[in-house]
Enzyme design. Structure first.
Site, PDB file in Angstrom:
ATOM      1  N   LEU A  89       8.385  -8.102  -1.895  1.00 28.83           N
ATOM      2  CA  LEU A  89       7.905  -9.930  -1.553  1.00 28.83           C
ATOM      3  C   LEU A  89       7.334  -9.413  -0.580  1.00 28.83           C
ATOM      4  O   LEU A  89       6.470 -10.331   0.066  1.00 28.83           O
ATOM      5  CB  LEU A  89       9.768  -9.870  -0.524  1.00 28.83           C
ATOM      6  CG  LEU A  89       9.931 -10.691  -1.624  1.00 28.83           C
ATOM      7  CD1 LEU A  89      11.660 -11.693  -0.382  1.00 28.83           C
ATOM      8  CD2 LEU A  89       9.804 -12.068  -2.540  1.00 28.83           C
ATOM      9  N   GLY A 116       5.677  -4.831   3.875  1.00 32.90           N
ATOM     10  CA  GLY A 116       5.366  -3.743   4.158  1.00 32.90           C
ATOM     11  C   GLY A 116       3.480  -5.006   5.003  1.00 32.90           C
ATOM     12  O   GLY A 116       3.086  -4.386   5.674  1.00 32.90           O
ATOM     13  N   ASP A 133      21.364  -2.496  -1.715  1.00 31.75           N
ATOM     14  CA  ASP A 133      21.210  -1.811  -2.034  1.00 31.75           C
ATOM     15  C   ASP A 133      22.041  -0.173  -1.563  1.00 31.75           C
ATOM     16  O   ASP A 133      22.298  -0.507  -0.549  1.00 31.75           O
ATOM     17  CB  ASP A 133      19.986  -0.442  -1.970  1.00 31.75           C
ATOM     18  CG  ASP A 133      19.180  -2.095  -2.675  1.00 31.75           C
ATOM     19  OD1 ASP A 133      19.346  -2.452  -2.955  1.00 31.75           O
ATOM     20  OD2 ASP A 133      18.052  -1.477  -2.233  1.00 31.75           O
ATOM     21  N   THR A 176      18.255 -16.465  -0.106  1.00 36.49           N
ATOM     22  CA  THR A 176      18.059 -16.317   1.396  1.00 36.49           C
ATOM     23  C   THR A 176      19.335 -16.337   2.084  1.00 36.49           C
ATOM     24  O   THR A 176      20.384 -15.235   2.423  1.00 36.49           O
ATOM     25  CB  THR A 176      17.108 -16.622   1.520  1.00 36.49           C
ATOM     26  OG1 THR A 176      15.912 -17.295   1.199  1.00 36.49           O
ATOM     27  CG2 THR A 176      17.310 -17.187   3.013  1.00 36.49           C
ATOM     28  N   GLY A 193      -6.895  11.668  -9.077  1.00 34.41           N
ATOM     29  CA  GLY A 193      -5.967  11.576  -9.678  1.00 34.41           C
ATOM     30  C   GLY A 193      -6.281  12.859 -10.025  1.00 34.41           C
ATOM     31  O   GLY A 193      -6.479  14.309  -9.856  1.00 34.41           O
ATOM     32  N   CYS A 222     -12.170  12.962  -4.825  1.00 26.68           N
ATOM     33  CA  CYS A 222     -11.846  13.872  -5.220  1.00 26.68           C
ATOM     34  C   CYS A 222     -12.009  14.440  -6.776  1.00 26.68           C
ATOM     35  O   CYS A 222     -12.754  15.271  -6.774  1.00 26.68           O
ATOM     36  CB  CYS A 222     -10.285  13.345  -4.660  1.00 26.68           C
ATOM     37  SG  CYS A 222      -9.274  15.292  -4.079  1.00 26.68           S
ATOM     38  N   GLY A 255     -13.038  12.615  -8.849  1.00 27.91           N
ATOM     39  CA  GLY A 255     -14.060  12.237  -8.628  1.00 27.91           C
ATOM     40  C   GLY A 255     -15.601  13.796  -8.970  1.00 27.91           C
ATOM     41  O   GLY A 255     -16.137  13.340  -9.406  1.00 27.91           O
ATOM     42  N   HIS A 270     -10.733  12.018   0.460  1.00 24.43           N
ATOM     43  CA  HIS A 270      -9.729  11.100   0.165  1.00 24.43           C
ATOM     44  C   HIS A 270     -10.625  10.301   1.263  1.00 24.43           C
ATOM     45  O   HIS A 270      -9.546   9.856   2.226  1.00 24.43           O
ATOM     46  CB  HIS A 270      -8.602  11.064  -0.066  1.00 24.43           C
ATOM     47  CG  HIS A 270      -8.169  11.403  -1.548  1.00 24.43           C
ATOM     48  ND1 HIS A 270      -8.036  10.595  -2.306  1.00 24.43           N
ATOM     49  CD2 HIS A 270      -7.807  12.995  -2.100  1.00 24.43           C
ATOM     50  CE1 HIS A 270      -8.028  11.166  -3.673  1.00 24.43           C
ATOM     51  NE2 HIS A 270      -7.462  12.625  -3.159  1.00 24.43           N
ATOM     52  N   GLU A 315     -10.861   7.690   1.943  1.00 24.34           N
ATOM     53  CA  GLU A 315     -10.268   5.762   1.376  1.00 24.34           C
ATOM     54  C   GLU A 315      -9.187   6.092   2.869  1.00 24.34           C
ATOM     55  O   GLU A 315      -8.872   4.787   2.702  1.00 24.34           O
ATOM     56  CB  GLU A 315      -9.818   5.937  -0.154  1.00 24.34           C
ATOM     57  CG  GLU A 315      -8.879   6.174  -0.817  1.00 24.34           C
ATOM     58  CD  GLU A 315      -9.025   7.643  -1.681  1.00 24.34           C
ATOM     59  OE1 GLU A 315     -10.252   8.348  -1.013  1.00 24.34           O
ATOM     60  OE2 GLU A 315      -8.659   8.248  -2.553  1.00 24.34           O
TER      61      GLU A 315
HETATM   62  N1  GLN Z   1      -6.163  17.553  -9.626  1.00 23.95           N
HETATM   63  C1  GLN Z   1      -7.260  17.674  -8.369  1.00 23.95           C
HETATM   64  C2  GLN Z   1      -7.228  18.620  -7.966  1.00 23.95           C
HETATM   65  O1  GLN Z   1      -5.644  18.848  -7.513  1.00 23.95           O
HETATM   66  C3  GLN Z   1      -8.022  16.940  -8.149  1.00 23.95           C
HETATM   67  C4  GLN Z   1      -6.944  15.956  -7.226  1.00 23.95           C
HETATM   68  C5  GLN Z   1      -7.483  14.301  -6.491  1.00 23.95           C
HETATM   69  O2  GLN Z   1      -7.738  13.879  -6.891  1.00 23.95           O
HETATM   70  N2  GLN Z   1      -6.539  13.692  -5.651  1.00 23.95           N
HETATM   71  O3  GLN Z   1      -7.686  18.983  -7.382  1.00 23.95           O
END
Ligand code: GLN
Length: 533
Positions: A14, A17, A145, A189, A357, A384, A386, A510, A512
């Site tokens: 909802l 956060g 829960d 509610t 990733g 990262c 990327g 990162h 971001e």
């Molecule tokens: N998989 C890559 C690593 O472990 C990049 C990690 C990420 O993008 N957070 O280094």
């Protein structure tokens, strides 16, 4: 010590956060020192080992905590830096109680949920509230829960411990709208408040999520049946941007009700900057579309901080940033360039972003997209993974190291341009063992990143195991890749760029996680600027 406890009812998702973040922002705008805590009633010690399908993004705190994405929302709205301790899970609580039990701290006693688990929860919350005027605590999940019960019991007890003038219970609930009969229903509610009262908690304020404005009659009804003052029945209407929510809450009087009920004294909030920021999001001068090459293109929660950073950088550039989510797997085939050419013709390729990733799936698609960005002078930002893909691409296609790869994806590659450093090689446990949290970096003068940050000593947050293999730095540089930032000792590559390009920048970090509404990440800022100019 003042506490606001926020619970949720009827259904999950909802926006608890965002509600907590907005309340924090409204209190900070009144000059109060605010802390925010997220309780996740699952058994993991932290969010680090969960897949995005389970949990969305893993947000990383300055001190290296791998937390729930709500911690990121708190940091962005309240403009603060939280710690791993601000994220409490059932696993963390039991871990410390059981360790103490083994140590013999409870000798002779039966160790029980009440009082031992509840005491541990309360101890942590009191600890976290030190030095702050108000501590807002979000209880994850929905009232009823089983997992959440010890936490609800603990916050119930806290009214006695902290004194009733210092505690406020806010319940966030859903008011479904029945289109056929055109009416808002209050029964769910009412039931969820009843459930909460069964546990011994009477909410002071009701935040009601609704798609249509609620009438006075609905407020009267909720006030009567839930025993909440009518003015404390606040509507949370659907909005275009989450950044409008604090402004809407303020209009509803929420800020003043909270400060009054907590005896904090009446203060006028300073919301000017926020209002300006929200206006730039809602009424920008221009619009661009960035293609995000992702492993989970359908799962936007996995990229919350990246999305928010693009919004912040967009606002700073008076630009609406639309996103074209591309499944990296689909760019693995030969027709990759054709797909990207089409995006370009459709004006969906003002820039290409490759986020972080893990795992092999879709990697070749990311590498193909980066090659396209490099060869076609399309602005590119790599985060990262990327950066790692950009290094692999450059090694293969510019340095002629044919099967260059990361050992994460191909252990036998002849050119391990991305590899584990000695400090990661012998690590067996997966939980909390990556390079995590904020690390300093040194930027080279005269580079794009130096001009964006405006100085050479910076720091960004990290979450990865692999690094650019230092052995290959000379060949990469000889072929025209600029290592524009390194760890202070010069050993680890933190930033790369290609000078002869509109914008080709990637970082091992990162950034971001540090972007904020009114001071966005310098890398995103530069990326967006180049994407429309
Ligand atoms: N998989 C890559 C690593 O472990 C990049 C990690 C990420 O993008 N957070 O280094």
């Amino acid at each position: 010590m003042k506490f606001i406890f926020v619970t949720g009812g009827v259904v999950s998702s909802l926006g608890k956060g965002t509600a907590v973040s907005s309340i924090g922002m409204l209190l900070k705008a009144r000059g109060f020192k605010v802390n925010a805590v997220k309780i996740d009633p699952y058994l993991q010690v932290d969010a680090g080992t969960m897949s995005p399908y389970e949990h969305g993004e893993v947000f990383v705190t300055k001190d290296g905590g791998e937390t729930d994405l709500d911690i990121g929302n708190y940091e962005r709205f309240i403009d603060c830096e939280l710690s791993a301790e601000n994220s409490i899970t059932t696993g963390k609580i039991y871990w410390s109680v059981l360790n103490r039990e083994r140590h013999g701290d409870y000798l002779g006693k039966t160790v029980q949920i009440i009082p031992h688990i509840t005491d541990e929860i309360k101890k942590r919350l009191f600890e976290l509230s030190k030095g702050f005027d108000v501590t807002i605590v979000e209880i994850g999940g929905t009232v009823g829960d089983i997992e959440g019960l010890p936490f609800l019991e603990a916050i119930r007890q806290m009214k006695k411990d902290a004194g009733k003038d210092n505690i406020l219970y806010i319940h966030l609930s859903l008011l479904p709208y029945l289109k056929t009969s055109k009416e808002i229903k209050t029964k769910p509610t009412q039931h969820s408040v009843k459930e909460l009262r069964g546990i011994g908690i009477q909410p002071d304020i009701l935040l009601c999520r609704t798609e249509v404005p609620i009438t006075e009659q609905v407020k009267d009804k909720l006030s009567l049946f839930c025993d909440v003052e009518k003015r404390a029945v606040i509507q949370g209407i659907n909005v275009k941007s989450i950044y409008e929510i604090p402004l809407i809450f303020e209009k509803e009087g929420l800020g003043d009700i909270i400060t009054e009920k907590l005896h904090l004294g009446k203060k006028v909030p300073d919301l000017k900057n926020w209002q300006d920021f929200a206006n730039r999001i809602l009424f920008p001068e221009r619009e661009i579309t960035i293609s995000v090459i992702a492993k989970y293109p359908k799962l936007k929660d996995a990229y919350t901080s990246v999305i928010q950073s693009l919004i912040h950088a967009g606002a700073s550039n008076n630009t609406r940033v639309k996103l074209n989510w591309v499944d990296s797997k689909e760019l693995e085939d030969k027709n990759c360039n054709e797909i990207l050419n089409n995006f370009r013709n459709e004006k969906k390729l003002s820039g290409i972003l490759v986020p972080g990733g893990f795992g092999k799936r879709g990697i070749e698609g990311k590498i193909n997209a980066i090659r396209y960005a490099r060869e076609n002078n399309i602005p590119f930002l790599g985060l990262c993974l990327g950066l790692q893909c950009a290094v692999i691409e450059f090694a293969r296609n510019v340095c002629n190291l044919k099967d260059a790869n990361s050992t994460e994806f191909d252990e036998k590659t002849s050119y391990p341009v991305i590899d584990l450093m000695p400090e990661q090689k012998n690590i067996k446990d997966k939980g909390g063992t990556m390079r995590l949290g904020e690390y300093p970096a040194h930027l080279k003068k005269g580079t794009v990143v130096f001009s964006l940050y405006g100085r050479s000593n910076i720091s960004e947050r990290h979450r990865h195991r692999y690094e650019v293999n230092p052995k290959y730095v000379p060949v990469l540089e000889d072929n025209g890749l600029t290592v524009s930032g390194t760890s202070p000792d010069g050993r680890l590559v933190e930033f790369i760029e290609i000078t002869n390009h509109k914008f080709f920048v990637a970082t091992q970090a990162h950034p971001e996680f540090k972007s904020r509404p009114n001071h966005c990440s310098p890398l995103f800022e530069g990326f967006i600027k180049k994407s429309y100019s």
